[in-house]
Design an enzyme around this catalytic site. Sequence first.
Site, short mmCIF file in Angstrom:
data_model
loop_
_atom_site.label_atom_id
_atom_site.label_comp_id
_atom_site.label_asym_id
_atom_site.label_seq_id
_atom_site.Cartn_x
_atom_site.Cartn_y
_atom_site.Cartn_z
N LYS A 7 -7.60 -13.76 18.34
CA LYS A 7 -7.72 -13.98 16.89
C LYS A 7 -7.50 -15.49 16.68
CE LYS A 7 -5.77 -14.48 12.59
NZ LYS A 7 -6.90 -15.30 12.13
N HIS A 8 -8.60 -16.17 16.38
CA HIS A 8 -8.51 -17.62 16.18
C HIS A 8 -8.21 -17.91 14.71
CE1 HIS A 8 -8.69 -21.60 17.59
NE2 HIS A 8 -9.74 -21.53 18.39
N GLU B 257 8.54 -30.64 10.06
CA GLU B 257 7.43 -31.19 10.84
C GLU B 257 6.40 -31.75 9.85
OE1 GLU B 257 4.92 -28.20 12.67
OE2 GLU B 257 4.29 -29.59 14.23
N CYS C 213 0.92 -30.73 17.94
CA CYS C 213 2.30 -30.22 17.97
C CYS C 213 3.22 -31.22 18.67
CB CYS C 213 2.35 -28.85 18.61
SG CYS C 213 1.49 -28.79 20.18
N GLY D 238 1.26 -21.57 16.84
CA GLY D 238 1.09 -21.87 15.42
C GLY D 238 2.40 -22.28 14.81
N SER D 239 2.55 -21.98 13.53
CA SER D 239 3.72 -22.44 12.79
C SER D 239 4.94 -21.56 13.10
CB SER D 239 3.43 -22.40 11.30
OG SER D 239 3.09 -21.08 10.93
N GLU E 21 4.30 -20.55 21.05
CA GLU E 21 4.19 -22.02 21.12
C GLU E 21 4.14 -22.50 19.68
OE1 GLU E 21 4.09 -23.88 23.83
OE2 GLU E 21 3.37 -22.61 25.45
N LEU E 22 5.26 -22.99 19.17
CA LEU E 22 5.33 -23.26 17.73
C LEU E 22 5.38 -24.76 17.42
CD1 LEU E 22 7.75 -20.33 16.89
CD2 LEU E 22 5.26 -20.33 17.02
N TRP F 46 -6.02 -23.92 14.82
CA TRP F 46 -7.28 -24.65 14.73
C TRP F 46 -7.24 -26.05 15.32
CZ3 TRP F 46 -5.53 -28.89 12.40
CH2 TRP F 46 -4.38 -28.76 11.62
N ASN F 47 -6.04 -26.59 15.61
CA ASN F 47 -5.99 -28.04 15.83
C ASN F 47 -6.69 -28.51 17.12
OD1 ASN F 47 -3.86 -26.91 17.28
ND2 ASN F 47 -2.53 -28.69 17.01
P1 NAP Z 1 -0.44 -21.02 11.41
O1 NAP Z 1 -0.68 -20.98 9.96
O2 NAP Z 1 0.80 -20.41 11.94
O3 NAP Z 1 -1.73 -20.35 12.09
C1 NAP Z 1 -1.86 -20.20 13.49
C2 NAP Z 1 -2.57 -18.89 13.79
O4 NAP Z 1 -1.75 -17.81 13.37
C3 NAP Z 1 -3.89 -18.72 13.03
O5 NAP Z 1 -4.77 -17.99 13.84
C4 NAP Z 1 -3.47 -17.92 11.81
O6 NAP Z 1 -4.54 -17.21 11.25
C5 NAP Z 1 -2.44 -17.00 12.40
N1 NAP Z 1 -1.42 -16.54 11.48
C6 NAP Z 1 -0.95 -17.15 10.37
N2 NAP Z 1 0.06 -16.42 9.83
C7 NAP Z 1 0.22 -15.35 10.63
C8 NAP Z 1 1.12 -14.23 10.62
N3 NAP Z 1 2.04 -14.10 9.68
N4 NAP Z 1 1.01 -13.31 11.60
C9 NAP Z 1 0.10 -13.47 12.57
N5 NAP Z 1 -0.78 -14.48 12.63
C10 NAP Z 1 -0.71 -15.42 11.68
O7 NAP Z 1 -0.46 -22.47 12.01
P2 NAP Z 1 -1.09 -23.78 11.39
O8 NAP Z 1 -0.09 -24.26 10.41
O9 NAP Z 1 -2.48 -23.60 10.98
O10 NAP Z 1 -1.08 -24.68 12.72
C11 NAP Z 1 -0.27 -25.74 12.87
C12 NAP Z 1 1.05 -25.37 13.52
O11 NAP Z 1 0.84 -24.97 14.85
C13 NAP Z 1 1.98 -26.56 13.59
O12 NAP Z 1 3.29 -26.16 13.30
C14 NAP Z 1 1.88 -26.99 15.03
O13 NAP Z 1 2.96 -27.73 15.50
C15 NAP Z 1 1.73 -25.67 15.71
N6 NAP Z 1 1.14 -25.84 17.05
C16 NAP Z 1 1.95 -25.64 18.13
C17 NAP Z 1 1.43 -25.83 19.40
C18 NAP Z 1 2.30 -25.62 20.62
O14 NAP Z 1 1.77 -25.56 21.70
N7 NAP Z 1 3.61 -25.53 20.50
C19 NAP Z 1 0.11 -26.21 19.57
C20 NAP Z 1 -0.67 -26.41 18.44
C21 NAP Z 1 -0.15 -26.21 17.17
P3 NAP Z 1 -5.28 -17.71 9.92
O15 NAP Z 1 -5.94 -18.99 10.23
O16 NAP Z 1 -6.25 -16.61 9.64
O17 NAP Z 1 -4.20 -17.83 8.88
#
Ligand code: NAP
Length: 468
Positions: free
Chosen positions: A162-163, A367, A270, A214-215, A236-237, A138-139
Site C-alpha cells: 500500500k503506497h 520534525e 527522514c 511513515g509518520s 521506520e518512522l 511518498w518521499n
Molecule cells: P504518513 O502520513 O504516515 O504516510 C505514510 C504511509 O502510511 C502512506 O502510505 C499513508 O497512506 C499511510 N498511512 C497514513 N496513515 C495511516 C494509518 N493511520 N494507518 C496505516 N497507514 C497509514 O507519512 P508522511 O507524513 O506522508 O511521510 C513522511 C514521514 O515519513 C516523515 O515523518 C518521515 O520522517 C517518515 N519517513 C521515515 C523513513 C524512515 O526510514 N525512518 C523514511 C521515509 C519517511 P496515505 O498516503 O493514503 O495516507
Amino acid sequence: MSVQTATSSSIKTVNPATNKIEKQFDAMSDEQIEAILARADGAFAQWKKVPFSQRAELLHKVAAIMREQKEALGKLCTIEMGKLLSEGIGEVLLCADIFDYYADNGEAFLADKPLDTPLGSAFLSYAPIGVLLSVQPWNFPFYQITRSAAPNIMAGNTMVLKHASNVPQCAAIMEQIFAQAGVPAGVYTNLFVPGSKVSALIGDKRIKGVSLTGSESAGSSFAAEAGKYVKKSTLELGGSDAFVVLADADLDLAVKTAALGRLWNAGQVCVSPKRIIVLESVAQAFISKARAIYETIRIGDPLDAATQLAPLSSEKAAQEIIAQVETAVKQGAKLVYGGHRLDRPGAYMEPTILTDIKPGTAAYAEEIFGPVLCIYAVKDEAAAIALANDSVFGLGGTVFGADTAKAVAVARQIDTGMVYINHTTGIAPELPFGGTKNSGYGREQSPAGIHEFVNEKLIRITTPDAPY
Ligand code: NAP
C-alpha cells in the site's frame, strides 16, 4: 485498476510543480482486495519453494529493467512528488543496486547457522513466513518500495504494497516491472487502498507480517493494530537528525555539507540534517556561511537540470512547513533567511534558516519535513551531545570533525540507529537502515534487512553422547 476523471478519489497524481491533477485512480473494491490477498497467499505456497538461484535471476531482471528505464521512472517521481529529476534517476539506480545486492547475497544471508552447544548438534534455519503487508511513504517512491520488497521477496515471502496515495503511478509501474521481469503473479502486488483500509488488512489471517515507513502517528496506530493480532511488525518512522560540528571540524566543508544536505529531496528526507549543533565560538560564522549558500540556490522547475531546490511534495506540505516556521518565529526563534512561499504556482518555498530555537517550543521538538535548516549554538561538546539526544526521535545523525577517533567517541554517545562521520546520514544496500526511540524498530538493507520476516528456527539433533 481503473483510471477515472472524477475528483472524488484521494489516490491521485497532483504535480507539485503546478498543483494540477494529472491522473486519478479508483480505490480497489473489497472484492478486488480479497482476490489480491487470495492470489498472494496462493503464490506464497509456490514461491517459497523456488530455489534461491531462480529468485535471484528474477530480481536481477527487475534491477536491469529499472536501470533501462531510469529516465522515465525518475521523471515519474518528479511529476508525482516533485523531486529533482537528477535525484529521481539517482534513486532508481540505487533501487537497482539494492535488488542486485539481495539477489547476489540473499542465499548466503539465509544459510543455516550452526550453533555451538554441548548438547550435540544444533543449527538455525531461516524460512519465509507468508504474505507481508508493506505500507510506504511518498518521499522516495521507488526506494521505499525496494528496500522493503527486495529482501523479503528474495527470502521467499510474497508482498502486497500500500503506497502513499499521492504516488499511484510509481506504485502501479513497480508492479508492472516485477511482471515484466517474469516474477510470478501474486508475488508482488500493488493495492490501491486508502489508509482507512489498512487496519482490516493487518487483521486478515493471510497477512503474516507488516511493515510501515511513515509518520510517528501512523506508525503508532499501525503497530497497535499489529499487536492486537500478534503479528510481527517493523516501523521506520520520523527523525530529527542532529549534525554535530566539533571544534576541529573543517567549517566550510561542514557548512556546505549541512546546508546542501538539508535541501536534498527538498528537505523531505527522514535522515536529513534537521538540527545543526555548533559551538558558540563559530556559530555566527556558520550561520553567515549557510546564509550565503542559500542566497545562491536556484529554486524552480524540478525537470530543469539547473534547478537546485524543487517544490515540496504537495500544496498541503508547503502550507504545513510554512506554518511550522511561522510558529517557530512566534515562539521566539529567529528567521535568518527564507521562510516564505514563492510567488508562482506550485508548492514552492524558499530555503530557510532558523536560529535561537528554545527548548519547550514546537520547532525544538517536532520534525520539520522541508528545507529548513535549524542551527543551535552550544557552549561545549557535552552540551552538543545532550542536545543531540534531547529528542523523541533516534533515527540518524552526523558528527563532523578532523579527528575521526574523537568523532567516533562522540558518535557512540548519540542515541540513534545510525551515525555518519563527516557525512550526512546516507544510504547503501549493504549498510543497515533504521532507528531507535520513536523513530521505530527493525532494520532494512544489509544482512539484517532479510532477517526481519523469516522464521529463525532452531533444529537440534540429539547425539548419543549428549548429556540430555
Ligand atoms: P504518513 O502520513 O504516515 O504516510 C505514510 C504511509 O502510511 C502512506 O502510505 C499513508 O497512506 C499511510 N498511512 C497514513 N496513515 C495511516 C494509518 N493511520 N494507518 C496505516 N497507514 C497509514 O507519512 P508522511 O507524513 O506522508 O511521510 C513522511 C514521514 O515519513 C516523515 O515523518 C518521515 O520522517 C517518515 N519517513 C521515515 C523513513 C524512515 O526510514 N525512518 C523514511 C521515509 C519517511 P496515505 O498516503 O493514503 O495516507
